[in-house]
Design a protein around this motif. Sequence first.
Motif: not given
Length: 112
Positions: A71-99
């Motif tokens: 849920l936090l990853v989805v919220v973080g991605y949604a907050r970055s909606a206005g950015e030109a480069d909306r990569g998923l690297t940080t969000e995927v890295a956060l889930v991977t770090t948890f695992l």
Amino acid sequence: MTAGDELKLLGLAAALGIGLLIGIERERRQSARPQRAPAGIRTFTLAALLGALSFSLGTAALAVAGAVIGLLVVVGYARSAGEADRGLTTEVALVTTFLLGALALRDTALAV
């Protein structure tokens, strides 16, 4: 202190190290951007520790914590909606770090 307790402490230390290393790398990578990154060193460290602690509490705790991280990853991605480069690297890295934090208690060498 029993051998099992020592292994748990080693796993927690590994999870802490994993979170710190990934957090440092992501924070350095994001420092070149003018806007604030959705996650930094503290967030990644806490995610890894949350994975390890929830794994030690059982499957239900791991599932709930995983859902919260998701849920936090989805919220973080949604907050970055206005950015030109909306990569998923940080969000995927956060889930991977948890695992990886959870894996550190089961198989420390593999997680590290």
